[in-house]
Write a protein that holds these residues in place. Structure first.
Motif, PDB file in Angstrom:
ATOM      1  N   SER A 173      -3.408   3.657   0.692  1.00  0.00           N
ATOM      2  CA  SER A 173      -3.426   4.985   1.291  1.00  0.00           C
ATOM      3  C   SER A 173      -3.279   6.040   0.216  1.00  0.00           C
ATOM      4  CB  SER A 173      -2.290   5.140   2.303  1.00  0.00           C
ATOM      5  OG  SER A 173      -2.147   6.492   2.707  1.00  0.00           O
ATOM      6  N   ILE A 174      -3.770   7.221   0.513  1.00  0.00           N
ATOM      7  CA  ILE A 174      -3.606   8.346  -0.402  1.00  0.00           C
ATOM      8  C   ILE A 174      -2.130   8.710  -0.549  1.00  0.00           C
ATOM      9  CG2 ILE A 174      -3.797  10.178   1.346  1.00  0.00           C
ATOM     10  CD1 ILE A 174      -5.634  11.629  -0.745  1.00  0.00           C
ATOM     11  N   ALA A 175      -1.310   8.278   0.417  1.00  0.00           N
ATOM     12  CA  ALA A 175       0.130   8.559   0.375  1.00  0.00           C
ATOM     13  C   ALA A 175       0.948   7.382  -0.144  1.00  0.00           C
ATOM     14  CB  ALA A 175       0.621   8.940   1.772  1.00  0.00           C
ATOM     15  N   ALA A 176       0.283   6.402  -0.745  1.00  0.00           N
ATOM     16  CA  ALA A 176       0.968   5.172  -1.149  1.00  0.00           C
ATOM     17  C   ALA A 176       2.007   5.399  -2.241  1.00  0.00           C
ATOM     18  CB  ALA A 176      -0.048   4.133  -1.619  1.00  0.00           C
ATOM     19  N   ASP A 177       1.901   6.472  -3.027  1.00  0.00           N
ATOM     20  CA  ASP A 177       2.881   6.676  -4.098  1.00  0.00           C
ATOM     21  C   ASP A 177       4.282   6.896  -3.547  1.00  0.00           C
ATOM     22  OD1 ASP A 177       1.823   9.297  -3.260  1.00  0.00           O
ATOM     23  OD2 ASP A 177       3.169  10.104  -4.779  1.00  0.00           O
ATOM     24  N   SER A 178       4.392   7.414  -2.310  1.00  0.00           N
ATOM     25  CA  SER A 178       5.718   7.585  -1.717  1.00  0.00           C
ATOM     26  C   SER A 178       5.922   6.772  -0.437  1.00  0.00           C
ATOM     27  CB  SER A 178       5.999   9.066  -1.428  1.00  0.00           C
ATOM     28  OG  SER A 178       4.985   9.643  -0.645  1.00  0.00           O
ATOM     29  N   LEU A 179       4.848   6.346   0.208  1.00  0.00           N
ATOM     30  CA  LEU A 179       4.975   5.592   1.460  1.00  0.00           C
ATOM     31  C   LEU A 179       4.446   4.164   1.333  1.00  0.00           C
ATOM     32  CD1 LEU A 179       3.807   8.274   4.085  1.00  0.00           C
ATOM     33  CD2 LEU A 179       6.092   7.907   3.128  1.00  0.00           C
ATOM     34  N   GLY A 180       4.259   3.709   0.110  1.00  0.00           N
ATOM     35  CA  GLY A 180       3.577   2.436  -0.103  1.00  0.00           C
ATOM     36  C   GLY A 180       4.453   1.208  -0.144  1.00  0.00           C
ATOM     37  N   ALA A 181       5.440   1.108   0.725  1.00  0.00           N
ATOM     38  CA  ALA A 181       6.249  -0.112   0.787  1.00  0.00           C
ATOM     39  C   ALA A 181       5.444  -1.231   1.444  1.00  0.00           C
ATOM     40  CB  ALA A 181       7.526   0.135   1.568  1.00  0.00           C
ATOM     41  N   ARG A 182       5.512  -2.418   0.887  1.00  0.00           N
ATOM     42  CA  ARG A 182       4.797  -3.556   1.459  1.00  0.00           C
ATOM     43  C   ARG A 182       5.516  -4.113   2.689  1.00  0.00           C
ATOM     44  NH1 ARG A 182       0.754  -6.733  -0.006  1.00  0.00           N
ATOM     45  NH2 ARG A 182       0.516  -5.721  -2.011  1.00  0.00           N
ATOM     46  N   ARG A 183       6.837  -3.899   2.775  1.00  0.00           N
ATOM     47  CA  ARG A 183       7.612  -4.441   3.885  1.00  0.00           C
ATOM     48  C   ARG A 183       8.711  -3.458   4.258  1.00  0.00           C
ATOM     49  NH1 ARG A 183       9.910 -10.256   5.242  1.00  0.00           N
ATOM     50  NH2 ARG A 183       7.850 -10.859   4.510  1.00  0.00           N
ATOM     51  N   THR A 184       8.930  -3.243   5.547  1.00  0.00           N
ATOM     52  CA  THR A 184       9.983  -2.334   5.987  1.00  0.00           C
ATOM     53  C   THR A 184      11.329  -3.044   5.950  1.00  0.00           C
ATOM     54  OG1 THR A 184      10.525  -0.681   7.675  1.00  0.00           O
ATOM     55  CG2 THR A 184       9.971  -2.890   8.466  1.00  0.00           C
ATOM     56  N   SER A 225      -7.590  10.872   6.140  1.00  0.00           N
ATOM     57  CA  SER A 225      -8.310  12.145   6.260  1.00  0.00           C
ATOM     58  C   SER A 225      -7.442  13.211   6.910  1.00  0.00           C
ATOM     59  CB  SER A 225      -9.600  11.952   7.071  1.00  0.00           C
ATOM     60  OG  SER A 225      -9.299  11.456   8.375  1.00  0.00           O
ATOM     61  N   GLU A 226      -6.620  12.834   7.897  1.00  0.00           N
ATOM     62  CA  GLU A 226      -5.744  13.798   8.551  1.00  0.00           C
ATOM     63  C   GLU A 226      -4.541  14.151   7.691  1.00  0.00           C
ATOM     64  OE1 GLU A 226      -6.655  15.343  11.100  1.00  0.00           O
ATOM     65  OE2 GLU A 226      -8.404  14.092  11.485  1.00  0.00           O
ATOM     66  N   ILE A 227      -4.090  13.194   6.898  1.00  0.00           N
ATOM     67  CA  ILE A 227      -3.001  13.482   5.955  1.00  0.00           C
ATOM     68  C   ILE A 227      -3.464  14.525   4.938  1.00  0.00           C
ATOM     69  CG2 ILE A 227      -1.572  12.518   4.112  1.00  0.00           C
ATOM     70  CD1 ILE A 227      -1.690   9.825   5.662  1.00  0.00           C
ATOM     71  N   THR A 228      -4.646  14.329   4.407  1.00  0.00           N
ATOM     72  CA  THR A 228      -5.196  15.273   3.434  1.00  0.00           C
ATOM     73  C   THR A 228      -5.372  16.649   4.051  1.00  0.00           C
ATOM     74  OG1 THR A 228      -6.344  13.483   2.287  1.00  0.00           O
ATOM     75  CG2 THR A 228      -7.141  15.713   1.891  1.00  0.00           C
ATOM     76  N   ARG A 229      -5.844  16.683   5.286  1.00  0.00           N
ATOM     77  CA  ARG A 229      -6.055  17.969   5.941  1.00  0.00           C
ATOM     78  C   ARG A 229      -4.730  18.671   6.217  1.00  0.00           C
ATOM     79  NH1 ARG A 229      -9.655  18.880  11.337  1.00  0.00           N
ATOM     80  NH2 ARG A 229      -8.060  17.550  12.294  1.00  0.00           N
ATOM     81  N   ALA A 230      -3.729  17.930   6.669  1.00  0.00           N
ATOM     82  CA  ALA A 230      -2.427  18.538   6.934  1.00  0.00           C
ATOM     83  C   ALA A 230      -1.823  19.112   5.655  1.00  0.00           C
ATOM     84  CB  ALA A 230      -1.488  17.510   7.553  1.00  0.00           C
ATOM     85  N   ARG A 231      -1.972  18.377   4.563  1.00  0.00           N
ATOM     86  CA  ARG A 231      -1.452  18.856   3.278  1.00  0.00           C
ATOM     87  C   ARG A 231      -2.164  20.141   2.858  1.00  0.00           C
ATOM     88  NH1 ARG A 231      -2.792  17.426  -2.305  1.00  0.00           N
ATOM     89  NH2 ARG A 231      -0.956  17.665  -3.649  1.00  0.00           N
ATOM     90  N   GLN A 232      -3.483  20.168   3.043  1.00  0.00           N
ATOM     91  CA  GLN A 232      -4.244  21.363   2.695  1.00  0.00           C
ATOM     92  C   GLN A 232      -3.854  22.543   3.594  1.00  0.00           C
ATOM     93  OE1 GLN A 232      -6.688  21.615   0.072  1.00  0.00           O
ATOM     94  NE2 GLN A 232      -6.285  23.772   0.515  1.00  0.00           N
ATOM     95  N   ALA A 255       3.157  23.270  -1.295  1.00  0.00           N
ATOM     96  CA  ALA A 255       2.458  22.143  -1.936  1.00  0.00           C
ATOM     97  C   ALA A 255       3.356  20.910  -1.847  1.00  0.00           C
ATOM     98  CB  ALA A 255       2.132  22.468  -3.393  1.00  0.00           C
ATOM     99  N   VAL A 256       3.092  20.061  -0.862  1.00  0.00           N
ATOM    100  CA  VAL A 256       3.905  18.865  -0.668  1.00  0.00           C
ATOM    101  C   VAL A 256       3.126  17.617  -1.056  1.00  0.00           C
ATOM    102  CG1 VAL A 256       5.284  19.871   1.187  1.00  0.00           C
ATOM    103  CG2 VAL A 256       3.189  18.605   1.748  1.00  0.00           C
ATOM    104  N   GLU A 257       3.837  16.514  -1.138  1.00  0.00           N
ATOM    105  CA  GLU A 257       3.203  15.218  -1.353  1.00  0.00           C
ATOM    106  C   GLU A 257       2.413  14.823  -0.109  1.00  0.00           C
ATOM    107  OE1 GLU A 257       6.199  12.331  -2.288  1.00  0.00           O
ATOM    108  OE2 GLU A 257       7.365  13.811  -3.394  1.00  0.00           O
ATOM    109  N   HIS A 258       1.463  13.926  -0.314  1.00  0.00           N
ATOM    110  CA  HIS A 258       0.744  13.388   0.839  1.00  0.00           C
ATOM    111  C   HIS A 258       1.707  12.702   1.803  1.00  0.00           C
ATOM    112  CE1 HIS A 258      -2.712  13.848  -1.946  1.00  0.00           C
ATOM    113  NE2 HIS A 258      -3.353  14.134  -0.829  1.00  0.00           N
ATOM    114  N   GLY A 259       2.759  12.091   1.264  1.00  0.00           N
ATOM    115  CA  GLY A 259       3.746  11.443   2.125  1.00  0.00           C
ATOM    116  C   GLY A 259       4.408  12.430   3.065  1.00  0.00           C
ATOM    117  N   ALA A 260       4.731  13.623   2.588  1.00  0.00           N
ATOM    118  CA  ALA A 260       5.340  14.640   3.442  1.00  0.00           C
ATOM    119  C   ALA A 260       4.352  15.150   4.478  1.00  0.00           C
ATOM    120  CB  ALA A 260       5.860  15.794   2.585  1.00  0.00           C
ATOM    121  N   ALA A 261       3.106  15.340   4.064  1.00  0.00           N
ATOM    122  CA  ALA A 261       2.073  15.817   4.987  1.00  0.00           C
ATOM    123  C   ALA A 261       1.778  14.806   6.086  1.00  0.00           C
ATOM    124  CB  ALA A 261       0.796  16.134   4.212  1.00  0.00           C
ATOM    125  N   THR A 262       2.104  13.539   5.848  1.00  0.00           N
ATOM    126  CA  THR A 262       1.873  12.501   6.849  1.00  0.00           C
ATOM    127  C   THR A 262       2.613  12.816   8.143  1.00  0.00           C
ATOM    128  OG1 THR A 262       1.511  10.814   5.157  1.00  0.00           O
ATOM    129  CG2 THR A 262       2.156  10.031   7.330  1.00  0.00           C
TER     130      THR A 262
END
Length: 352
Positions: A240-251, A272-279, A288-295
Motif C-alpha cells: 500500500s502507499i501507506a505501508a511505511d506507517s501501516l505496513g504491519a504484516r500481523r496485528t 486511490s482514496e487515501i491519496t485523494r484524502a491526503r490531497q 501535509a500528513v502521511e498517507h497513514g493519517a489520510a487513511t
C-alpha cells in the motif's frame, strides 16, 4: 505481558504521561470542505447532517501519536528501575522509532532503532537527529523486527515495540480521553490501523465511554481485518502507499480482542482514496500528513457509489470493506495520527 488491554491501563498511562506530551488540538470540518462543489461526503444532504472534527495528533511531539506510548513505556520502566545500561531498542516503520528515540533521550537512555530500508529518508534523518543508532534492515517491518529481537537477545537492551505492548497501546489510548473531554456527546472516533496499537488503546477507552471506534486499513494492508475474518492474528501481504506507517504484516492480539468487542468496526479503503484524502487535506487546510493519517479520513470520503442504501439516515452505515457513513446528527472525530512525510508529492493547487 497481557494481551487484553483495560481502561485501567489507559487511565494509568494518562497519569504517567501528564505534562509530558502535548494535548490534542481539534478542528471542525465545515460542510463542503472537501471535494469542492456538489455532494459533500462528510455531511450528506440537508437531512443527513453530521458533525465532523479532525483530531490534529500529528502536532504531537515527534510528529505522531506514537510519542504517547513511547513516553508511557520509558516512564513506566524508569519508575520501576528497569531501564538497562544497554538502553532501549525498537523496530519501526519510522514513527515508533522516532517516538522511542525522543522519549529515551529525555531520560538519558540509549536508543537503537531498526528500520526497513524503505523507510522515508525524512524519518531516518530525524531519528539520527534524536541521537538514535539507526540500523536499516530488509524491506519490510517484519525483517527489521527480527533483527531487533536478535539485538536485544544478545545485548540485554530493553525491547520496546511499535504497537504490540500494553504500555505502548495504553499510552496511545490516552488520546481518546482528551478528544472526549473536548467534544461532549462524541459518538464515533475513526482511526487508521497498522499493527493496532493506536486502535487497541483508543477502542478500549472509547468502549468505556460508550463511543464507537471505526478501524480503517488500506485494502492491501489489512492485518486487523484479516484477523477478524480468521478469528486469530494471521500474516497478510503488505502492499500500500501507506505501508511505511501501516505496513504491519500481523496485528496484535490486543487489537484483535478490542476489535471483537461491541462498538468496534473494521473497514478497508483503496490507495486511490487515501491519496485523494491526503490531497484534500492539503488543498483545503494546508495540512501535509502521511498517507497513514489520510487513511482515516478516506473512510468518510469514499464516493457514494461504494455506499449501499440505508433504511434510515438515522443509522450509520459501515460498508463491507469500503468506508463508513455517519448517521444524521452523529458526532465524529477523525484522528490525523502522523505527519512525518515528504510533502513534495502533494500537488500545489490553489483552492477558492
Amino acid at each position: 505481558m497481557h494481551t487484553t488491554l483495560t481502561y485501567g491501563d489507559v487511565k494509568a498511562a494518562a497519569g504517567r504521561i501528564a505534562g509530558r506530551v502535548r494535548p490534542v488540538a481539534l478542528s471542525p470540518v465545515e460542510p463542503g470542505a472537501f471535494h469542492g462543489a456538489g455532494h459533500d461526503p462528510l455531511h450528506g444532504g440537508p437531512d443527513e447532517t453530521c458533525e465532523v472534527w479532525l483530531a490534529l495528533e500529528y502536532m504531537q511531539h515527534t510528529g505522531s501519536f506514537k510519542a504517547r506510548g513511547a513516553q508511557n513505556f520509558i516512564q513506566a520502566h524508569r519508575d520501576a528501575g528497569s531501564l538497562p545500561e544497554a538502553g532501549v531498542a525498537i523496530a519501526s516503520g519510522g514513527n515508533a522509532g522516532l517516538a522511542c528515540a525522543w522519549a529515551a533521550r529525555q531520560q538519558g537512555v540509549r536508543a537503537t532503532v531498526f528500520l526497513p530500508t524503505t523507510a522515508p529518508a525524512v524519518k531516518v534523518a530525524r531519528l539520527r537527529g534524536y541521537g538514535a543508532d539507526v540500523r536499516l534492515v530488509g524491506v519490510e517491518y517484519a525483517e527489521a523486527l527480527a533483527a531487533c529481537e536478535q539485538f536485544t537477545a544478545t545485548t540485554g537492551a530493553l525491547a520496546s515495540h511499535a504497537y504490540d505492548h500494553p504500555l505502548i497501546a495504553a499510552g496511545a489510548g490516552t488520546l481518546l480521553g482528551e478528544i472526549h473531554r473536548l467534544i461532549p456527546g462524541l459518538d464515533t472516533v475513526v482511526v487508521a490501523v497498522g499493527g493496532g496499537g493506536l486502535f487497541a488503546g483508543v477502542a478500549t477507552a472509547a468502549r468505556h465511554h460508550g463511543i464507537r471506534t471505526v478501524a480503517v486499513e488500506p485494502e492491501n494492508c489489512r492485518a486487523l481485518n484479516a484477523a477478524l475474518e480468521a478469528g486469530r492474528p494471521v500474516d497478510v501481504p503488505v502492499d500500500s502507499i501507506a505501508a511505511d506507517s501501516l505496513g504491519a504484516r500481523r496485528t496484535s492480539a490486543m487489537a484483535l480482542h478490542a476489535a471483537q468487542q461491541d462498538r468496534a468496526h473494521s473497514v478497508l479503503v483503496p490507495d486511490s482514496e487515501i491519496t485523494r484524502a491526503r490531497q484534500d487535506l492539503w488543498d483545503h487546510r494546508r495540512i501535509a500528513v502521511e498517507h497513514g493519517a489520510a487513511t482515516a479520513l478516506a473512510a468518510l470520503t469514499t464516493p457514494d457509489d461504494r455506499t449501499p442504501e440505508r433504511d434510515t439516515p438515522a443509522e450509520p452505515v459501515t460498508v463491507p470493506n469500503r468506508g463508513y457513513r455517519p448517521a444524521r446528527g452523529e458526532k465524529v472525530a477523525v484522528v490525523l495520527c502522523g505527519a512525518n512525510t515528504d510533502p513534495g508529492n502533494l500537488a500545489h493547487r490553489i483552492t477558492i
